[in-house]
Design a protein around this motif. Structure first.
Motif, short mmCIF file in Angstrom:
data_model
loop_
_atom_site.label_atom_id
_atom_site.label_comp_id
_atom_site.label_asym_id
_atom_site.label_seq_id
_atom_site.Cartn_x
_atom_site.Cartn_y
_atom_site.Cartn_z
N CYS A 221 20.02 12.55 -22.06
CA CYS A 221 20.93 11.62 -22.73
C CYS A 221 20.58 10.18 -22.40
CB CYS A 221 22.38 11.91 -22.32
SG CYS A 221 23.05 13.47 -22.92
N ALA A 222 20.33 9.91 -21.13
CA ALA A 222 20.04 8.54 -20.70
C ALA A 222 18.78 8.02 -21.36
CB ALA A 222 19.92 8.48 -19.18
N GLY B 165 0.79 -1.22 0.00
CA GLY B 165 0.00 0.00 0.00
C GLY B 165 0.82 1.27 0.00
N ASP B 166 2.12 1.16 0.23
CA ASP B 166 3.00 2.33 0.18
C ASP B 166 3.36 2.65 -1.26
OD1 ASP B 166 3.03 2.65 2.91
OD2 ASP B 166 4.94 1.59 3.21
N MET B 167 3.50 3.95 -1.55
CA MET B 167 3.92 4.39 -2.88
C MET B 167 5.19 5.23 -2.76
SD MET B 167 0.45 5.22 -5.03
CE MET B 167 1.39 5.09 -6.58
N PHE B 168 5.95 5.24 -3.85
CA PHE B 168 7.22 5.97 -3.86
C PHE B 168 7.48 6.46 -5.27
CE2 PHE B 168 11.79 6.63 -3.86
CZ PHE B 168 12.06 7.08 -2.58
N MET B 169 7.85 7.74 -5.39
CA MET B 169 8.21 8.31 -6.68
C MET B 169 9.72 8.17 -6.87
SD MET B 169 5.40 9.25 -8.06
CE MET B 169 5.91 10.28 -9.44
N ILE B 170 10.12 7.43 -7.89
CA ILE B 170 11.54 7.21 -8.17
C ILE B 170 11.98 8.22 -9.23
CG2 ILE B 170 13.25 5.57 -9.02
CD1 ILE B 170 11.46 3.32 -8.04
N PRO B 171 12.86 9.16 -8.87
CA PRO B 171 13.32 10.16 -9.83
C PRO B 171 14.27 9.54 -10.86
CG PRO B 171 13.78 10.80 -7.54
CD PRO B 171 13.46 9.35 -7.55
N PRO B 172 14.35 10.13 -12.04
CA PRO B 172 15.32 9.63 -13.02
C PRO B 172 16.74 10.01 -12.65
CG PRO B 172 14.22 11.58 -13.87
CD PRO B 172 13.55 11.25 -12.56
N GLN B 173 17.67 9.13 -12.96
CA GLN B 173 19.11 9.39 -12.82
C GLN B 173 19.56 9.65 -11.38
OE1 GLN B 173 19.35 8.04 -16.11
NE2 GLN B 173 21.31 8.87 -15.50
N ILE B 174 18.85 9.07 -10.43
CA ILE B 174 19.27 9.11 -9.03
C ILE B 174 19.54 7.68 -8.59
CG2 ILE B 174 18.62 9.66 -6.66
CD1 ILE B 174 19.12 12.13 -8.30
N GLU B 175 20.72 7.43 -8.03
CA GLU B 175 21.10 6.06 -7.67
C GLU B 175 20.48 5.64 -6.34
OE1 GLU B 175 25.28 5.45 -7.70
OE2 GLU B 175 25.49 5.78 -9.86
N PHE B 176 19.87 4.46 -6.37
CA PHE B 176 19.31 3.84 -5.17
C PHE B 176 19.89 2.45 -4.99
CE2 PHE B 176 15.99 6.94 -6.05
CZ PHE B 176 15.54 7.32 -4.78
N THR B 177 19.95 2.01 -3.75
CA THR B 177 20.13 0.59 -3.47
C THR B 177 18.74 0.01 -3.24
OG1 THR B 177 22.32 0.83 -2.50
CG2 THR B 177 21.08 -1.12 -1.87
N VAL B 178 18.44 -1.10 -3.90
CA VAL B 178 17.10 -1.68 -3.89
C VAL B 178 17.15 -3.08 -3.30
CG1 VAL B 178 15.16 -2.41 -5.33
CG2 VAL B 178 16.46 -0.35 -5.94
N GLU B 179 16.25 -3.35 -2.37
CA GLU B 179 16.11 -4.71 -1.83
C GLU B 179 14.65 -5.11 -1.90
OE1 GLU B 179 17.20 -7.38 2.15
OE2 GLU B 179 17.55 -5.21 2.13
N ASN B 180 14.38 -6.23 -2.56
CA ASN B 180 13.02 -6.77 -2.68
C ASN B 180 12.89 -7.98 -1.77
OD1 ASN B 180 12.40 -4.86 -4.67
ND2 ASN B 180 13.16 -6.18 -6.30
N ILE C 76 29.09 14.46 -14.34
CA ILE C 76 29.12 13.14 -14.97
C ILE C 76 29.68 13.28 -16.38
CG2 ILE C 76 26.78 13.23 -15.98
CD1 ILE C 76 26.54 10.24 -15.09
N GLY C 77 30.41 12.27 -16.83
CA GLY C 77 30.96 12.27 -18.17
C GLY C 77 30.08 11.47 -19.13
N PHE C 78 30.28 11.70 -20.42
CA PHE C 78 29.46 11.04 -21.44
C PHE C 78 29.61 9.53 -21.37
CE2 PHE C 78 28.81 9.30 -25.70
CZ PHE C 78 27.55 9.81 -26.01
N ARG C 79 30.84 9.04 -21.35
CA ARG C 79 31.07 7.59 -21.33
C ARG C 79 30.56 6.95 -20.03
NH1 ARG C 79 34.05 5.53 -25.36
NH2 ARG C 79 35.19 6.96 -26.71
N GLU C 80 30.76 7.65 -18.93
CA GLU C 80 30.26 7.14 -17.64
C GLU C 80 28.75 7.00 -17.66
OE1 GLU C 80 30.01 8.63 -12.96
OE2 GLU C 80 31.10 9.82 -14.46
N LEU C 81 28.07 8.00 -18.22
CA LEU C 81 26.61 7.97 -18.29
C LEU C 81 26.14 6.87 -19.23
CD1 LEU C 81 23.84 9.20 -17.67
CD2 LEU C 81 24.25 10.87 -19.49
N LEU C 82 26.82 6.72 -20.36
CA LEU C 82 26.44 5.68 -21.31
C LEU C 82 26.57 4.30 -20.69
CD1 LEU C 82 25.65 4.69 -24.11
CD2 LEU C 82 28.05 4.95 -24.83
N GLN C 83 27.67 4.07 -19.98
CA GLN C 83 27.86 2.76 -19.36
C GLN C 83 26.83 2.50 -18.27
OE1 GLN C 83 31.69 0.74 -18.78
NE2 GLN C 83 31.41 1.07 -16.59
#
Length: 295
Positions: free
Chosen positions: A189-190, A71-86, A226-233
């Motif tokens: 870019c992403a 029942g909980d909701m969460f808005m996940i922003p683009p290009q923000i790093e999270f650690t996820v555990e299911n 952030i660099g172009f190659r880093e973002l692409l990878q």
């Protein structure tokens, strides 16, 4: 519509039981698993509203962890790093979450209604969390019904989808930040990269598609640290994570489709980023009928 009813409706749309992993009928997708697992440095190419239907999800942004229950909701922003555990629930042994994706144009329209509100700092994960309300429940039900009854009517689906985002904008003050984040150069870019992660993207071509000069794009990305190659990878590896969760391809196939000629090099980079190997991820989603070869 009760949470159980939402889950049943989703199963009608994507199949029952769902395939383990990531199932998608744009803009709706689900994540389903029967094994607890953790992934770090996970990013989304677009804004996602996540609703936990079974089990528990733990999202960590830097030092702050948020535990999401049914029942909980969460808005996940683009290009923000999270650690996820299911974490599957004890009774059924299942984890199931609904995801709704919102593009930049939707965020712009809804965000414009809230442009007098202060933007949020992405350092506080708790600000993206909120509870299901009756209005939001009804709006999500309408989206699900439109997908089930009018699967080819993308315009109708988009209207109902934006209604969900509008209600979310009333329930939480994070939409202006989400809009701002979606407009970032790395998010733009992403999004391009995610459309074809296996393509040999060059900064010259990306700059041309975004309507800026190559040097300007480099400066914009540098300003966002952030660099172009880093973002692409990073985008390729997250695209690979999603493909592995689908469970329809082996490691070598996913590596190739995401721009890596060497499956072993891909596996090493994947492990380095997410803290889990591609084979371990496949096993977490119980995809035993596919090869787990990484070399």
């Amino acid at each position: 519509m009760p949470i159980d009813t939402i889950a049943q409706k989703i199963l009608q749309i994507i199949g029952s039981p769902p395939a383990e992993g990531h199932n998608s009928i744009f803009p709706l997708s689900t994540v389903y698993s029967t094994t607890q697992h953790t992934m770090r440095s996970v990013i989304a190419p677009q804004t996602i509203a996540l609703l936990v239907l079974q089990g528990t999800k733990i999202l960590t942004l830097q030092a702050e962890s948020i535990r999401l229950h049914v029942g909980d909701m969460f808005m996940i922003p683009p290009q923000i790093e999270f650690t996820v555990e299911n974490i599957p629930e004890a009774d059924t042994g299942q984890y199931l979450a609904l995801c709704l994706t919102f593009d930049e144009k939707m965020l712009a329209r809804v965000g414009a209604l809230k442009n007098n509100e202060s933007n949020l700092s992405p350092q506080r994960a708790s600000m993206f969390r909120f509870l299901m309300t009756s209005d939001l429940d009804a709006a999500i039900e309408t989206v699900l019904n439109s997908i089930a009854n009018y699967p080819q009517n993308h315009h109708l689906r988009s209207l109902y989808q934006e209604a969900v985002l509008t209600i979310i904008g009333e329930e939480t003050s994070c939409v202006p930040y989400l809009w701002e984040q979606a407009q970032s150069w790395q998010a733009r870019c992403a999004f391009l990269f995610s459309m074809d992660p296996g393509y040999r993207w060059t900064i010259t071509e990306v700059a041309e598609r975004l309507g800026v000069g190559e040097r300007s794009l480099r400066r914009h990305l540098q300003a966002e640290d952030i660099g172009f190659r880093e973002l692409l990878q990073a985008t390729r590896l997250n695209a690979a994570l999603n493909r592995l969760q689908l469970g329809t391809e082996n490691v070598g196939e996913v590596a190739y489709r995401c721009g890596y000629e060497s499956a072993s090099r891909f596996a090493g980079l994947f492990k380095q980023r997410f803290g889990i190997t591609p084979s371990e991820l496949l096993r977490a989603y119980a995809v035993s009928e596919y090869s787990l070869t990484e070399s």
